[in-house]
Scaffold this motif. Structure first.
Motif, PDB file in Angstrom:
ATOM      1  N   SER A   1      -5.041  -6.636   5.238  1.00 31.66           N
ATOM      2  CA  SER A   1      -4.191  -7.495   4.408  1.00 31.66           C
ATOM      3  C   SER A   1      -5.005  -8.503   3.608  1.00 31.66           C
ATOM      4  N   THR A   2      -4.492  -8.852   2.438  1.00 34.13           N
ATOM      5  CA  THR A   2      -5.092  -9.918   1.641  1.00 34.13           C
ATOM      6  C   THR A   2      -4.650 -11.280   2.163  1.00 34.13           C
ATOM      7  N   ALA A   3      -3.501 -11.296   2.839  1.00 39.43           N
ATOM      8  CA  ALA A   3      -2.974 -12.527   3.430  1.00 39.43           C
ATOM      9  C   ALA A   3      -1.871 -12.151   4.410  1.00 39.43           C
ATOM     10  N   ALA A   4      -1.504 -13.106   5.250  1.00 41.39           N
ATOM     11  CA  ALA A   4      -0.407 -12.902   6.195  1.00 41.39           C
ATOM     12  C   ALA A   4       0.376 -14.199   6.316  1.00 41.39           C
ATOM     13  N   VAL A   5       1.702 -14.076   6.366  1.00 37.64           N
ATOM     14  CA  VAL A   5       2.556 -15.253   6.513  1.00 37.64           C
ATOM     15  C   VAL A   5       3.340 -15.109   7.809  1.00 37.64           C
ATOM     16  N   VAL A   6       3.222 -16.105   8.690  1.00 39.06           N
ATOM     17  CA  VAL A   6       3.890 -16.094   9.986  1.00 39.06           C
ATOM     18  C   VAL A   6       5.252 -16.777   9.849  1.00 39.06           C
ATOM     19  N   THR A   7       6.292 -16.105  10.319  1.00 36.80           N
ATOM     20  CA  THR A   7       7.640 -16.661  10.203  1.00 36.80           C
ATOM     21  C   THR A   7       8.384 -16.589  11.536  1.00 36.80           C
ATOM     22  N   GLU A   8       9.461 -17.348  11.592  1.00 37.76           N
ATOM     23  CA  GLU A   8      10.410 -17.228  12.697  1.00 37.76           C
ATOM     24  C   GLU A   8      11.704 -16.695  12.105  1.00 37.76           C
ATOM     25  N   TYR A   9      12.271 -15.679  12.719  1.00 44.52           N
ATOM     26  CA  TYR A   9      13.439 -15.016  12.148  1.00 44.52           C
ATOM     27  C   TYR A   9      14.688 -15.234  12.996  1.00 44.52           C
ATOM     28  N   ARG A  10      14.724 -16.275  13.792  1.00 47.82           N
ATOM     29  CA  ARG A  10      15.835 -16.520  14.717  1.00 47.82           C
ATOM     30  C   ARG A  10      17.173 -16.541  13.969  1.00 47.82           C
ATOM     31  N   GLY A  11      18.097 -15.692  14.399  1.00 47.52           N
ATOM     32  CA  GLY A  11      19.430 -15.700  13.816  1.00 47.52           C
ATOM     33  C   GLY A  11      19.638 -14.759  12.651  1.00 47.52           C
ATOM     34  N   LEU A  12      18.574 -14.148  12.143  1.00 44.56           N
ATOM     35  CA  LEU A  12      18.738 -13.214  11.029  1.00 44.56           C
ATOM     36  C   LEU A  12      19.312 -11.887  11.529  1.00 44.56           C
ATOM     37  N   THR A  13      20.243 -11.355  10.777  1.00 49.27           N
ATOM     38  CA  THR A  13      20.839 -10.071  11.136  1.00 49.27           C
ATOM     39  C   THR A  13      19.949  -8.944  10.625  1.00 49.27           C
ATOM     40  N   MET A  14      20.220  -7.743  11.084  1.00 49.60           N
ATOM     41  CA  MET A  14      19.462  -6.584  10.607  1.00 49.60           C
ATOM     42  C   MET A  14      19.658  -6.400   9.104  1.00 49.60           C
ATOM     43  N   ALA A  15      20.852  -6.699   8.618  1.00 45.29           N
ATOM     44  CA  ALA A  15      21.114  -6.578   7.177  1.00 45.29           C
ATOM     45  C   ALA A  15      20.257  -7.570   6.392  1.00 45.29           C
ATOM     46  N   GLN A  16      20.136  -8.787   6.916  1.00 44.41           N
ATOM     47  CA  GLN A  16      19.311  -9.789   6.243  1.00 44.41           C
ATOM     48  C   GLN A  16      17.829  -9.417   6.277  1.00 44.41           C
ATOM     49  N   LEU A  17      17.389  -8.888   7.408  1.00 44.36           N
ATOM     50  CA  LEU A  17      15.992  -8.447   7.512  1.00 44.36           C
ATOM     51  C   LEU A  17      15.710  -7.312   6.526  1.00 44.36           C
ATOM     52  N   THR A  18      16.669  -6.440   6.350  1.00 46.63           N
ATOM     53  CA  THR A  18      16.513  -5.348   5.392  1.00 46.63           C
ATOM     54  C   THR A  18      16.425  -5.898   3.968  1.00 46.63           C
ATOM     55  N   THR A  19      17.248  -6.891   3.683  1.00 42.55           N
ATOM     56  CA  THR A  19      17.202  -7.525   2.358  1.00 42.55           C
ATOM     57  C   THR A  19      15.853  -8.185   2.123  1.00 42.55           C
ATOM     58  N   LEU A  20      15.340  -8.844   3.158  1.00 44.60           N
ATOM     59  CA  LEU A  20      14.033  -9.486   3.053  1.00 44.60           C
ATOM     60  C   LEU A  20      12.950  -8.451   2.786  1.00 44.60           C
ATOM     61  N   ARG A  21      13.001  -7.363   3.516  1.00 45.10           N
ATOM     62  CA  ARG A  21      12.001  -6.317   3.326  1.00 45.10           C
ATOM     63  C   ARG A  21      12.042  -5.787   1.889  1.00 45.10           C
ATOM     64  N   ARG A  22      13.230  -5.617   1.363  1.00 45.41           N
ATOM     65  CA  ARG A  22      13.366  -5.119  -0.007  1.00 45.41           C
ATOM     66  C   ARG A  22      12.842  -6.124  -1.029  1.00 45.41           C
TER      67      ARG A  22
END
Length: 208
Positions: free
Chosen positions: A20-41
């Motif tokens: 990777s050129t960079a990495a960003v560490v996040t906390e995803y507490r409370g996100l639904t699978m639909a929201q995670l899919t939107t984020l990935r897109r």
């Protein structure tokens, strides 16, 4: 005894850090699978978003030589491994976090050191590489046009001066045009050489 699936997971995460050129560490507490899919897109092909256990990430980071992120590995952790333009991915994460409070940016890693939340946000505020290159190209185009004009001016002036000298000598001395041209060539050669030297001196996929 360490389970084979954990060994595989550690190797995969370590490989992602290294590639990777960079990495960003996040906390995803409370996100639904639909929201995670939107984020990935929203990240597109510039990054992959990987959910992983903190113990595995710590071990993988150590294997990959990534230092300084242990303090970020608290709570539900997901990492955006950026393989493209870091600015674009940082913008996507920052904008998604603004619209979805379940995503919290905790920091990151780039250029051999850990990044704070503020530094990730500063990265997101930068203009993308494409925009910067476009601006640079525009600036260079203007500068080159100006430089071309400056270099062309002495040459055109010398051409007019040479013709004026030829005409003047032809009128005053009655010399043949060919002879006058030869004399003028000798005179203007030195002048052109002087001007030339002067010019030269100018200056992601979601996994659980």
């Amino acid at each position: 005894m360490v389970r084979p699936d954990k060994i595989t997971a550690v190797e995969d995460i370590a490989g992602r850090f290294q590639g990777s050129t960079a990495a960003v560490v996040t906390e995803y507490r409370g996100l639904t699978m639909a929201q995670l899919t939107t984020l990935r897109r929203s990240l597109g092909e510039t990054a992959t978003y990987r959910v992983a256990k903190n113990t595995l990430v710590k071990r993988a980071a150590d294997d990959a030589g990534v230092k300084g992120i242990d303090a970020l590995l608290v709570g539900p952790t997901a990492i955006a491994f950026i393989t493209g333009e870091p600015v674009d991915a940082a913008k996507a994460l920052r904008d998604f976090a603004k619209a979805n409070q379940g995503l919290v940016i905790k920091g990151g890693y780039m250029d051999g050191r850990a990044l704070t939340v503020e530094e990730v946000n500063q990265l997101a505020d930068l203009e993308s590489r494409e925009v910067l290159l476009s601006k640079l190209a525009g600036a260079m185009k203007g500068t080159m046009a100006k430089a071309a004009g400056l270099f062309a001016a002495p040459a055109s002036q010398m051409a007019r001066l040479a013709q004026a000298l030829v005409d003047k000598r032809a009128e005053e001395g009655g010399a043949a045009p060919a002879d006058s041209s030869a004399d003028t060539s000798a005179d203007t050669s030195a002048d052109t050489s002087s001007d030339s030297s002067s010019d030269d001196a100018a200056p992601a996929d979601v996994e659980s």
